[in-house]
Each structure stands twice: as C-alpha cells, then as structure tokens.
Design a protein around this motif. Structure first.
Motif, PDB file in Angstrom:
ATOM      1  N   HIS A 220       7.581 -15.820  27.414  1.00 24.23           N
ATOM      2  CA  HIS A 220       7.523 -17.258  27.149  1.00 24.23           C
ATOM      3  C   HIS A 220       7.774 -17.543  25.671  1.00 24.23           C
ATOM      4  O   HIS A 220       8.199 -18.630  25.312  1.00 24.23           O
ATOM      5  CB  HIS A 220       6.151 -17.821  27.540  1.00 24.23           C
ATOM      6  CG  HIS A 220       6.028 -18.153  28.982  1.00 24.23           C
ATOM      7  ND1 HIS A 220       6.490 -19.325  29.521  1.00 24.23           N
ATOM      8  CD2 HIS A 220       5.488 -17.449  30.013  1.00 24.23           C
ATOM      9  CE1 HIS A 220       6.242 -19.353  30.818  1.00 24.23           C
ATOM     10  NE2 HIS A 220       5.635 -18.218  31.137  1.00 24.23           N
TER      11      HIS A 220
ATOM     12  N   GLU B 101       0.011 -20.137  33.899  1.00 22.08           N
ATOM     13  CA  GLU B 101       1.172 -19.819  33.070  1.00 22.08           C
ATOM     14  C   GLU B 101       1.119 -20.503  31.701  1.00 22.08           C
ATOM     15  O   GLU B 101       2.002 -20.277  30.866  1.00 22.08           O
ATOM     16  CB  GLU B 101       2.465 -20.210  33.784  1.00 22.08           C
ATOM     17  CG  GLU B 101       2.601 -21.694  34.083  1.00 22.08           C
ATOM     18  CD  GLU B 101       2.039 -22.069  35.440  1.00 22.08           C
ATOM     19  OE1 GLU B 101       2.366 -23.165  35.937  1.00 22.08           O
ATOM     20  OE2 GLU B 101       1.268 -21.245  36.005  1.00 22.08           O
TER      21      GLU B 101
ATOM     22  N   HIS C 130       3.356 -13.051  30.720  1.00 22.69           N
ATOM     23  CA  HIS C 130       3.512 -14.173  29.810  1.00 22.69           C
ATOM     24  C   HIS C 130       4.389 -13.938  28.596  1.00 22.69           C
ATOM     25  O   HIS C 130       4.940 -14.862  28.051  1.00 22.69           O
ATOM     26  CB  HIS C 130       2.136 -14.635  29.300  1.00 22.69           C
ATOM     27  CG  HIS C 130       1.349 -15.363  30.336  1.00 22.69           C
ATOM     28  ND1 HIS C 130       1.597 -16.654  30.685  1.00 22.69           N
ATOM     29  CD2 HIS C 130       0.330 -14.956  31.118  1.00 22.69           C
ATOM     30  CE1 HIS C 130       0.755 -17.041  31.632  1.00 22.69           C
ATOM     31  NE2 HIS C 130      -0.019 -16.029  31.906  1.00 22.69           N
TER      32      HIS C 130
ATOM     33  N   HIS D  89      -1.883 -12.968  33.996  1.00 24.23           N
ATOM     34  CA  HIS D  89      -1.891 -12.563  32.604  1.00 24.23           C
ATOM     35  C   HIS D  89      -0.971 -11.386  32.330  1.00 24.23           C
ATOM     36  O   HIS D  89      -0.805 -10.991  31.190  1.00 24.23           O
ATOM     37  CB  HIS D  89      -3.317 -12.229  32.160  1.00 24.23           C
ATOM     38  CG  HIS D  89      -3.995 -11.187  32.976  1.00 24.23           C
ATOM     39  ND1 HIS D  89      -4.561 -11.462  34.188  1.00 24.23           N
ATOM     40  CD2 HIS D  89      -4.195  -9.876  32.747  1.00 24.23           C
ATOM     41  CE1 HIS D  89      -5.108 -10.363  34.685  1.00 24.23           C
ATOM     42  NE2 HIS D  89      -4.901  -9.384  33.834  1.00 24.23           N
TER      43      HIS D  89
ATOM     44  N   ALA E 295       1.451 -22.236  24.751  1.00 24.76           N
ATOM     45  CA  ALA E 295       0.357 -21.611  25.499  1.00 24.76           C
ATOM     46  C   ALA E 295      -0.887 -21.526  24.630  1.00 24.76           C
ATOM     47  O   ALA E 295      -0.814 -21.571  23.393  1.00 24.76           O
ATOM     48  CB  ALA E 295       0.760 -20.220  25.980  1.00 24.76           C
TER      49      ALA E 295
ATOM     50  N   SER F  84      -4.614  -6.162  29.664  1.00 24.68           N
ATOM     51  CA  SER F  84      -3.675  -7.238  29.959  1.00 24.68           C
ATOM     52  C   SER F  84      -2.371  -6.771  30.578  1.00 24.68           C
ATOM     53  O   SER F  84      -1.700  -7.544  31.263  1.00 24.68           O
ATOM     54  CB  SER F  84      -3.352  -8.015  28.672  1.00 24.68           C
ATOM     55  OG  SER F  84      -4.506  -8.647  28.155  1.00 24.68           O
TER      56      SER F  84
ATOM     57  N   GLU G 161      -1.791  -9.087  25.188  1.00 26.02           N
ATOM     58  CA  GLU G 161      -0.347  -9.047  25.398  1.00 26.02           C
ATOM     59  C   GLU G 161       0.439  -9.180  24.100  1.00 26.02           C
ATOM     60  O   GLU G 161       1.637  -8.899  24.063  1.00 26.02           O
ATOM     61  CB  GLU G 161       0.075 -10.181  26.328  1.00 26.02           C
ATOM     62  CG  GLU G 161      -0.421 -10.044  27.748  1.00 26.02           C
ATOM     63  CD  GLU G 161       0.160 -11.128  28.639  1.00 26.02           C
ATOM     64  OE1 GLU G 161       1.369 -11.076  28.909  1.00 26.02           O
ATOM     65  OE2 GLU G 161      -0.588 -12.023  29.031  1.00 26.02           O
TER      66      GLU G 161
ATOM     67  N   VAL H 224      -2.138 -17.265  27.630  1.00 25.46           N
ATOM     68  CA  VAL H 224      -1.671 -15.888  27.453  1.00 25.46           C
ATOM     69  C   VAL H 224      -2.800 -15.076  26.832  1.00 25.46           C
ATOM     70  O   VAL H 224      -3.545 -15.567  25.995  1.00 25.46           O
ATOM     71  CB  VAL H 224      -0.414 -15.844  26.550  1.00 25.46           C
ATOM     72  CG1 VAL H 224      -0.699 -16.415  25.180  1.00 25.46           C
ATOM     73  CG2 VAL H 224       0.126 -14.429  26.433  1.00 25.46           C
TER      74      VAL H 224
END
Length: 413
Positions: free
Chosen positions: A305, A340, A302, A299, A316, A38, A347, A343
């Motif tokens: 966020h 967007e 993110h 990806h 998300a 990711s 991550e 996710v």
C-alpha cells in the motif's frame, strides 16, 4: 532449572540501568518478534498462529482483568494483569497490577516478573521504534503523567534527548506531573550511587519543560498551541472523550507539519483519546494502484500500500496488532476503519539478520515512499498491547537480571 524472580524494585533497577545502546538492542529484538508475528504464521513460535487470544474479564468493581498467553522466539509465557481506571487521591486514573510468568521451550518455569513497570516500558519501547526514524522531534507533547507517560518520556530522552528542546506534559493534576518530572530527574532519591544519565539533558539551557492543566485560565489557547507545535504527540490516558478538538490537526493550520502521534492509553471500544476525524483524515490518501483484499489475517498483506508514496498521509494507521486494534481500540472502532486501513508495526521493518551491515537499531523495509512517510509525514501509531511483547521483553529482563545479579534466584525450581 533456575527460576528468576523480579520484584517491581528489581525491574525498575534493571530498566533504569539501560543505556541508549541497550534500548536499541531491545528494540531490535522486539522488532524481529513483531516482524515474524506480522509476516509469518508458522515459520517460528512468534507467528500469529502461536499467539492465543487474550481473555478479558470486566469485574463488578469497574476493574478489568486481562489474561495474555503468548509465545516468543526463545520462550513462552502468560501475563495476568488487573487494570483499575479509578481516580485516586494523588490524581492518577489507572493502576496496573499483575505478573508475567515465563517458561522455556520444555515448559520449565524460568521467570516470574512483576508486570507493573514492564507493561509501561514495553509499550513505550514499541512506540519509540518509529520515533527513532522521525526527521524532527524538536517539540514533544505528552498527555498524562503516569508510568506510560514516564517511560515514553524517558526513552525519548535516552534515544534522542539532545534533539528535544520543548517537552509539554498535559494532565488534569499538576502534582502528578510534578512527581513524574521528579522521577525523571532522580528515579532513586534514596540511592546516592545511582547516576542518572538524563540529568545533563534536563540541565541544558535549550531544554524547556511545561506542565499544563485544565485549571489554567488560558488552557484552551495553550492546549491548541502545544498540540500544533508538536512534532511528537503522545496520549497515555484512559479517556472516554477526545483530548482535544480534531480541528487542531485537521484544518489547514494544523497540517503545516508532519507529526508522529502515539496513542496507547485507551484499551476498550468506548475509550478514545483522538477524535475519529483525525484518523479518517490520516487514511484519506488516494489508494495505490495495487490493492489487497481483506482476509482472515489481513495484517499479512499491507506493505505494498505504501509503495512509491511520497505524500504526507500514508493511507493507514500503524498498530501493534490488527486483530487487537479492530476489536479493542476505541479510536479505530469509532472511526469505522477497515482491516485494509491499518498496518502492523512488524511489517515496516526488516529483520536484524537482514540489516547486519547497517548501524545498530531497527531499519525500515527498503521502500523509499514508505521511508518518506514514516520519517516526515503524519503517522499515527495505535497500540493496544500484545502478550508476545511481554514475553520477549520479559525474557530479555531475565537475561539482564542474571548478568547484573539483580533479583531472587531459586535453583532446582
């Protein structure tokens, strides 16, 4: 070079021998690979640039063949499976057959593994990473009773069995659910030596199980009660219609508690287990003051966020692969989600090497708002599968097989 060949029975023996610590170790290894996938395209062979697109062939008999080449941290390989979403005489609705071929960095074939059990196990292994971080798992409801349901239940019981008091299995066929529970209680009835560590949990007076089918005269009421009471909700069916009305979770009565929802049964755009309105509500949180623009590899952009968010909705949907989810996940597609608004699981966790001073297990990235949401809020995880997961888990199975002396070993292959 020695080739390790693992039959379905061999794989089952290895997987059922795993302890809680073994599972946590496997999750750490898988989380590391997902993190590299990711967040880095070329730092190592787990990067997204080293993961070829899967090939999907829809056959005339209604089955689907999937070819999944992949590269991992220590090996490379390909999984080839055939999925038959047909109803069988025993009530099951999906059958997975296939194999995983593993090669080392020099191209030597090191493993040939029956993929049927591995596919279900690695899917549950990934889903259960966030499960270990939830504040409460008191009530758990599972839709379906096949191998995917089995491994989600088994790993949940192995990881946090003492905290689960109510387990509901909702399926169309009572006998399928009964066989699932029988296997959970005794995976190897013909083996008098095997000791199932889960028996003490099933025998605990506080632990209660329920099987619910549409044949029950009060099915709609009991379905609503089970869904709303759940802290963890798992859907494992190839359904083409939502398994329950969206209002069960979207109206005020359904939003009284945070839930972890795992949706892994649907794998085509027309398949859908969760109503799109449930996903739309999950992404309806106000946007952060920082926002990212979509890119060819969305990806990778993110995490911020979630910075400083202390709310029930994270804004998300968590997926294993953004590219795969946007292309194959019916819930994501029918809800009209943008890149967007999803996710990747990789991550959300720090590398094992960066968490060396912490207890065993996967550790969330160091952001308080992220931790609050993932542990207490409404979290939806949608998994469609990633070939790299099979290669990573397959490599670990070969290692365990050699340590335990399970399987067939061919020298000088």
């Amino acid at each position: 070079m020695t080739l390790t060949v693992l039959s379905d029975r061999d794989v089952s023996l290895i997987l059922h021998s795993l302890t809680r610590d073994d599972v946590l170790h496997l999750q750490e290894t898988l989380a590391d690979a997902l993190h590299w996938y990711s967040t880095s395209s070329d730092a190592n062979d787990c990067g997204s640039d080293y993961q070829p697109d899967r090939i999907v062939t829809n056959r005339k008999d209604g089955s689907t063949s999937i070819y999944m080449p992949a590269s991992g941290l220590a090996c490379q390989g390909v999984k080839v499976i055939n999925l038959s979403p047909l109803e069988h005489s025993d009530g099951t609705t999906s059958t997975i057959r296939g194999s995983i071929t593993l090669l080392d960095a020099n191209g030597n074939t090191t493993g040939l593994i029956n993929a049927e059990e591995v596919t279900a196990f690695r899917t549950a292994l990934a889903s259960m990473i966030l499960f270990t971080k939830r504040d409460s798992v008191h009530d758990m409801t599972v839709f379906g009773a096949g191998k995917q349901a089995y491994w989600h239940i088994r790993l949940a019981m192995l990881l946090r069995g003492a905290e689960i008091h109510h387990l509901n299995v909702i399926t169309r066929n009572f006998d399928t659910a009964r066989r699932c529970f029988e296997r959970l209680y005794d995976p190897f009835p013909d083996d008098e030596v095997y000791d199932n560590s889960l028996c003490t949990i099933f025998d605990h007076p506080r632990f209660r199980t329920t099987i619910l089918t549409p044949a029950h005269t009060e099915y709609p009421r009991l379905l609503k009660e089970a869904v709303r009471a759940s802290h963890v909700l798992v859907t494992t069916t190839p359904s083409t219609t939502p398994l329950f009305p969206a209002k069960y979770l979207t109206n005020p009565g359904g939003r009284l508690r945070g839930r972890y929802i795992i949706s892994i049964g649907s794998y085509k755009p027309h398949m859908i287990e969760l109503h799109p309105d449930i996903l739309r509500q999950a992404i309806s949180a106000p946007s952060s003051s920082h926002s990212s623009s979509a890119s060819s590899k969305p990806h990778h952009h993110h995490l911020f966020h979630f910075h400083q968010r202390r709310q029930r909705e994270g804004g998300a949907i968590v997926v294993d692969t953004v590219t795969g989810a946007l292309r194959e996940a019916g819930e994501i597609i029918q809800a009209g989600l943008e890149p967007e608004q999803v996710v990747e699981l990789g991550e959300l966790f720090m590398l094992k090497r960066d968490a060396a001073e912490k207890p065993q297990g996967c550790h969330l990235a160091d952001q308080s708002g992220l931790r609050d949401w993932l542990s207490k809020g409404n979290v939806i995880y949608k998994g469609v599968g990633l070939g790299m997961m099979d290669v990573v888990v397959g490599g670990e199975l070969v290692r365990l097989a050699r340590e335990k002396g399970i399987g067939t070993f061919i020298d000088d292959f």
